[in-house]
Motif scaffolding. Sequence first.
Motif, PDB file in Angstrom:
ATOM      1  N   SER A   1      38.986  17.899  33.515  1.00 12.96           N
ATOM      2  CA  SER A   1      38.777  18.941  32.991  1.00 12.96           C
ATOM      3  C   SER A   1      39.948  19.936  33.862  1.00 12.96           C
ATOM      4  CB  SER A   1      37.670  19.834  32.851  1.00 12.96           C
ATOM      5  OG  SER A   1      36.850  18.864  31.925  1.00 12.96           O
ATOM      6  N   LEU A   2      40.657  20.997  33.286  1.00 15.53           N
ATOM      7  CA  LEU A   2      41.288  21.554  34.032  1.00 15.53           C
ATOM      8  C   LEU A   2      40.908  23.221  33.924  1.00 15.53           C
ATOM      9  CD1 LEU A   2      44.978  20.868  32.955  1.00 15.53           C
ATOM     10  CD2 LEU A   2      43.755  19.751  34.931  1.00 15.53           C
ATOM     11  N   VAL A   3      40.564  23.642  34.822  1.00 15.37           N
ATOM     12  CA  VAL A   3      40.094  25.117  34.909  1.00 15.37           C
ATOM     13  C   VAL A   3      40.893  26.143  35.572  1.00 15.37           C
ATOM     14  CG1 VAL A   3      37.820  26.519  35.609  1.00 15.37           C
ATOM     15  CG2 VAL A   3      37.512  24.222  35.134  1.00 15.37           C
ATOM     16  N   PHE A   4      41.431  26.991  34.842  1.00 15.94           N
ATOM     17  CA  PHE A   4      42.204  28.056  35.239  1.00 15.94           C
ATOM     18  C   PHE A   4      41.712  29.354  35.581  1.00 15.94           C
ATOM     19  CE2 PHE A   4      44.913  24.747  33.577  1.00 15.94           C
ATOM     20  CZ  PHE A   4      46.033  24.726  34.181  1.00 15.94           C
ATOM     21  N   LEU A   5      41.354  29.775  36.606  1.00 14.94           N
ATOM     22  CA  LEU A   5      40.611  31.099  36.966  1.00 14.94           C
ATOM     23  C   LEU A   5      41.633  32.236  37.224  1.00 14.94           C
ATOM     24  CD1 LEU A   5      37.689  29.707  39.226  1.00 14.94           C
ATOM     25  CD2 LEU A   5      37.670  30.000  36.464  1.00 14.94           C
ATOM     26  N   TYR A   6      41.242  33.406  36.876  1.00 18.89           N
ATOM     27  CA  TYR A   6      42.085  34.468  37.078  1.00 18.89           C
ATOM     28  C   TYR A   6      41.270  35.967  37.431  1.00 18.89           C
ATOM     29  CZ  TYR A   6      41.026  36.004  32.399  1.00 18.89           C
ATOM     30  OH  TYR A   6      40.593  36.444  31.324  1.00 18.89           O
ATOM     31  N   SER A   7      42.024  36.676  38.187  1.00 21.93           N
ATOM     32  CA  SER A   7      41.248  38.094  38.376  1.00 21.93           C
ATOM     33  C   SER A   7      42.054  38.986  37.669  1.00 21.93           C
ATOM     34  CB  SER A   7      41.412  38.444  39.677  1.00 21.93           C
ATOM     35  OG  SER A   7      41.024  39.583  40.090  1.00 21.93           O
ATOM     36  N   ASN A   8      41.039  39.678  36.579  1.00 23.42           N
ATOM     37  CA  ASN A   8      41.652  40.581  35.761  1.00 23.42           C
ATOM     38  C   ASN A   8      41.845  42.022  36.393  1.00 23.42           C
ATOM     39  OD1 ASN A   8      42.283  41.600  33.410  1.00 23.42           O
ATOM     40  ND2 ASN A   8      40.304  42.196  32.589  1.00 23.42           N
ATOM     41  N   TYR A   9      42.912  42.129  37.292  1.00 27.11           N
ATOM     42  CA  TYR A   9      43.135  43.338  38.267  1.00 27.11           C
ATOM     43  C   TYR A   9      44.109  44.095  37.386  1.00 27.11           C
ATOM     44  CZ  TYR A   9      47.320  40.568  38.849  1.00 27.11           C
ATOM     45  OH  TYR A   9      48.558  40.054  38.441  1.00 27.11           O
TER      46      TYR A   9
END
Length: 210
Positions: A155-163
Amino acid sequence: MLLKDEVARKDGYLDCSDNLMRKLIEHTVVADGMPDDAVTVLNFNYTSPYRWLKQRFGDADLVNIHGMLDGESIFGIDGSGNLDDRDILPFTKTYRVLKSARGVPSGSIAYPSQRGGDGLKTSSIVFFGHSLSRADYSYFESIFSTVDLYNGHTSLVFLYSNYAKGVRESEVAKVLALLDHYGSSLGIAGHSNNLAHKLMLEGRLVVREI
Protein backbone atom coordinates in the motif's frame (compact mmCIF):
# COMPACT_ATOMS: atom_id res chain seq x y z
CA MET A 1 23.06 30.92 6.24
CA LEU A 2 24.11 27.28 6.58
CA LEU A 3 21.33 24.72 7.06
CA LYS A 4 22.86 23.40 10.28
CA ASP A 5 22.92 26.95 11.67
CA GLU A 6 19.25 27.38 10.75
CA VAL A 7 18.35 24.15 12.57
CA ALA A 8 20.35 25.17 15.64
CA ARG A 9 18.68 28.59 15.65
CA LYS A 10 15.15 27.19 15.80
CA ASP A 11 14.28 26.16 19.36
CA GLY A 12 12.54 22.80 19.50
CA TYR A 13 13.24 21.86 15.88
CA LEU A 14 14.49 18.38 16.70
CA ASP A 15 11.69 17.81 19.21
CA CYS A 16 9.10 18.71 16.57
CA SER A 17 10.85 16.54 13.98
CA ASP A 18 11.01 13.63 16.41
CA ASN A 19 7.30 13.94 17.16
CA LEU A 20 6.54 14.12 13.44
CA MET A 21 8.43 10.89 12.86
CA ARG A 22 6.27 9.17 15.48
CA LYS A 23 3.09 10.43 13.82
CA LEU A 24 4.27 9.22 10.42
CA ILE A 25 4.82 5.70 11.69
CA GLU A 26 1.49 5.65 13.52
CA HIS A 27 -0.39 6.74 10.38
CA THR A 28 0.36 3.61 8.39
CA VAL A 29 -2.51 1.42 7.19
CA VAL A 30 -1.74 -1.31 9.74
CA ALA A 31 -4.88 -2.07 11.73
CA ASP A 32 -3.43 -1.40 15.19
CA GLY A 33 -1.59 1.72 14.06
CA MET A 34 1.86 0.14 14.23
CA PRO A 35 3.85 -1.79 11.62
CA ASP A 36 4.17 -5.52 12.24
CA ASP A 37 7.57 -5.71 10.54
CA ALA A 38 10.85 -3.81 10.57
CA VAL A 39 10.88 -0.11 9.74
CA THR A 40 13.15 1.48 7.16
CA VAL A 41 13.37 5.26 6.80
CA LEU A 42 14.67 6.76 3.56
CA ASN A 43 15.25 10.36 4.58
CA PHE A 44 15.77 13.06 1.93
CA ASN A 45 16.26 15.65 4.67
CA TYR A 46 19.68 16.32 6.17
CA THR A 47 18.67 16.01 9.83
CA SER A 48 18.20 12.97 12.09
CA PRO A 49 14.85 13.03 13.94
CA TYR A 50 15.18 9.46 15.15
CA ARG A 51 15.09 9.43 18.96
CA TRP A 52 11.55 8.05 19.31
CA LEU A 53 12.05 5.72 16.37
CA LYS A 54 15.17 4.19 17.91
CA GLN A 55 13.34 3.68 21.20
CA ARG A 56 10.34 2.02 19.54
CA PHE A 57 12.18 0.16 16.78
CA GLY A 58 15.75 -0.39 17.85
CA ASP A 59 16.56 -2.28 14.66
CA ALA A 60 15.15 0.36 12.31
CA ASP A 61 17.30 1.12 9.28
CA LEU A 62 17.82 4.87 9.02
CA VAL A 63 19.18 6.12 5.73
CA ASN A 64 19.93 9.78 5.06
CA ILE A 65 20.55 9.04 1.41
CA HIS A 66 21.85 12.51 0.59
CA GLY A 67 23.96 12.96 3.70
CA MET A 68 23.81 14.90 6.95
CA LEU A 69 24.26 18.53 7.92
CA ASP A 70 27.46 17.78 9.83
CA GLY A 71 28.97 15.77 6.98
CA GLU A 72 28.83 15.51 3.21
CA SER A 73 25.53 16.80 1.80
CA ILE A 74 24.62 15.71 -1.71
CA PHE A 75 22.75 17.85 -4.23
CA GLY A 76 22.22 17.02 -7.88
CA ILE A 77 19.85 16.02 -10.65
CA ASP A 78 18.07 12.71 -11.15
CA GLY A 79 20.16 10.05 -12.83
CA SER A 80 17.43 8.66 -15.08
CA GLY A 81 18.55 8.90 -18.69
CA ASN A 82 21.75 10.72 -17.76
CA LEU A 83 24.12 8.00 -16.59
CA ASP A 84 25.68 7.39 -20.01
CA ASP A 85 26.51 11.07 -20.56
CA ARG A 86 29.99 11.66 -19.16
CA ASP A 87 29.47 15.44 -19.12
CA ILE A 88 26.23 15.27 -17.10
CA LEU A 89 27.07 12.20 -14.99
CA PRO A 90 29.07 14.02 -12.25
CA PHE A 91 26.05 16.24 -11.57
CA THR A 92 23.63 13.35 -10.91
CA LYS A 93 22.62 12.20 -7.44
CA THR A 94 23.20 8.60 -8.52
CA TYR A 95 26.86 9.28 -9.25
CA ARG A 96 27.41 11.39 -6.16
CA VAL A 97 25.76 8.91 -3.78
CA LEU A 98 27.76 5.99 -5.21
CA LYS A 99 30.97 8.02 -5.15
CA SER A 100 30.38 8.87 -1.48
CA ALA A 101 30.19 5.12 -0.65
CA ARG A 102 27.02 5.79 1.34
CA GLY A 103 25.43 2.39 1.78
CA VAL A 104 22.15 1.04 3.11
CA PRO A 105 22.53 -0.77 6.49
CA SER A 106 20.24 -3.69 5.68
CA GLY A 107 21.36 -3.98 2.09
CA SER A 108 17.90 -2.96 0.85
CA ILE A 109 15.42 -0.12 1.24
CA ALA A 110 12.41 -2.22 0.25
CA TYR A 111 11.42 -5.88 -0.04
CA PRO A 112 8.84 -7.74 -2.14
CA SER A 113 5.24 -7.36 -0.99
CA GLN A 114 5.09 -11.08 -0.14
CA ARG A 115 7.12 -12.39 2.79
CA GLY A 116 10.26 -14.07 1.46
CA GLY A 117 12.75 -16.54 2.82
CA ASP A 118 14.28 -13.83 4.98
CA GLY A 119 10.88 -13.23 6.59
CA LEU A 120 10.70 -9.63 5.37
CA LYS A 121 8.13 -7.88 3.21
CA THR A 122 7.10 -4.33 2.43
CA SER A 123 3.49 -3.95 3.51
CA SER A 124 3.27 -0.18 3.12
CA ILE A 125 5.30 2.78 1.92
CA VAL A 126 4.61 6.09 3.67
CA PHE A 127 5.48 9.43 2.06
CA PHE A 128 5.62 12.83 3.71
CA GLY A 129 7.15 16.18 2.89
CA HIS A 130 8.52 15.27 -0.52
CA SER A 131 7.65 17.21 -3.65
CA LEU A 132 7.32 13.87 -5.56
CA SER A 133 9.05 15.63 -8.43
CA ARG A 134 11.21 14.04 -11.10
CA ALA A 135 14.35 15.10 -9.18
CA ASP A 136 14.18 11.91 -7.09
CA TYR A 137 12.14 9.76 -9.48
CA SER A 138 14.86 7.09 -9.74
CA TYR A 139 14.34 6.24 -6.08
CA PHE A 140 10.58 5.92 -6.44
CA GLU A 141 10.88 3.84 -9.60
CA SER A 142 13.34 1.43 -7.98
CA ILE A 143 11.24 0.96 -4.85
CA PHE A 144 7.99 0.50 -6.79
CA SER A 145 9.69 -2.11 -8.97
CA THR A 146 11.08 -3.96 -5.95
CA VAL A 147 7.64 -4.34 -4.38
CA ASP A 148 6.05 -5.10 -7.80
CA LEU A 149 3.59 -2.30 -7.20
CA TYR A 150 1.22 -3.20 -10.04
CA ASN A 151 0.81 -6.89 -9.19
CA GLY A 152 1.82 -6.88 -5.54
CA HIS A 153 0.08 -6.03 -2.28
CA THR A 154 2.06 -3.06 -0.98
CA SER A 155 0.00 0.00 0.00
CA LEU A 156 1.05 3.59 -0.66
CA VAL A 157 0.21 6.13 2.03
CA PHE A 158 0.76 9.79 1.16
CA LEU A 159 0.53 12.04 4.22
CA TYR A 160 0.35 15.82 4.20
CA SER A 161 0.03 18.69 6.64
CA ASN A 162 -2.91 21.00 5.90
CA TYR A 163 -0.94 24.22 6.40
CA ALA A 164 -2.65 26.25 3.66
CA LYS A 165 -5.65 26.30 1.38
CA GLY A 166 -5.49 23.81 -1.47
CA VAL A 167 -2.81 21.57 0.06
CA ARG A 168 -4.86 18.38 -0.34
CA GLU A 169 -5.72 19.15 -3.94
CA SER A 170 -2.05 19.81 -4.69
CA GLU A 171 -0.95 16.58 -2.98
CA VAL A 172 -3.51 14.49 -4.87
CA ALA A 173 -2.36 16.01 -8.16
CA LYS A 174 1.30 15.22 -7.39
CA VAL A 175 0.48 11.65 -6.36
CA LEU A 176 -1.48 10.99 -9.56
CA ALA A 177 1.28 12.51 -11.71
CA LEU A 178 3.88 10.27 -10.05
CA LEU A 179 1.81 7.12 -10.49
CA ASP A 180 0.89 7.99 -14.06
CA HIS A 181 4.55 8.47 -14.94
CA TYR A 182 5.56 5.21 -13.30
CA GLY A 183 2.62 3.31 -14.77
CA SER A 184 3.48 4.46 -18.27
CA SER A 185 6.96 3.00 -17.87
CA LEU A 186 5.73 -0.50 -17.07
CA GLY A 187 4.97 -1.49 -20.65
CA ILE A 188 1.96 -3.58 -19.65
CA ALA A 189 -0.22 -3.68 -22.75
CA GLY A 190 -3.56 -1.98 -22.14
CA HIS A 191 -2.90 -1.44 -18.43
CA SER A 192 0.01 0.96 -18.09
CA ASN A 193 -2.21 4.00 -17.58
CA ASN A 194 -4.54 2.60 -14.92
CA LEU A 195 -2.16 2.08 -12.02
CA ALA A 196 -3.80 4.70 -9.79
CA HIS A 197 -7.27 3.26 -10.48
CA LYS A 198 -6.05 -0.24 -9.69
CA LEU A 199 -4.48 0.84 -6.40
CA MET A 200 -7.63 2.71 -5.38
CA LEU A 201 -9.92 -0.21 -6.16
CA GLU A 202 -7.68 -2.54 -4.18
CA GLY A 203 -7.55 -0.16 -1.20
CA ARG A 204 -3.82 0.34 -1.62
CA LEU A 205 -3.73 4.09 -2.24
CA VAL A 206 -4.29 6.57 0.60
CA VAL A 207 -3.88 10.36 0.68
CA ARG A 208 -4.41 11.46 4.28
CA GLU A 209 -3.92 14.53 6.42
CA ILE A 210 -1.57 13.95 9.31
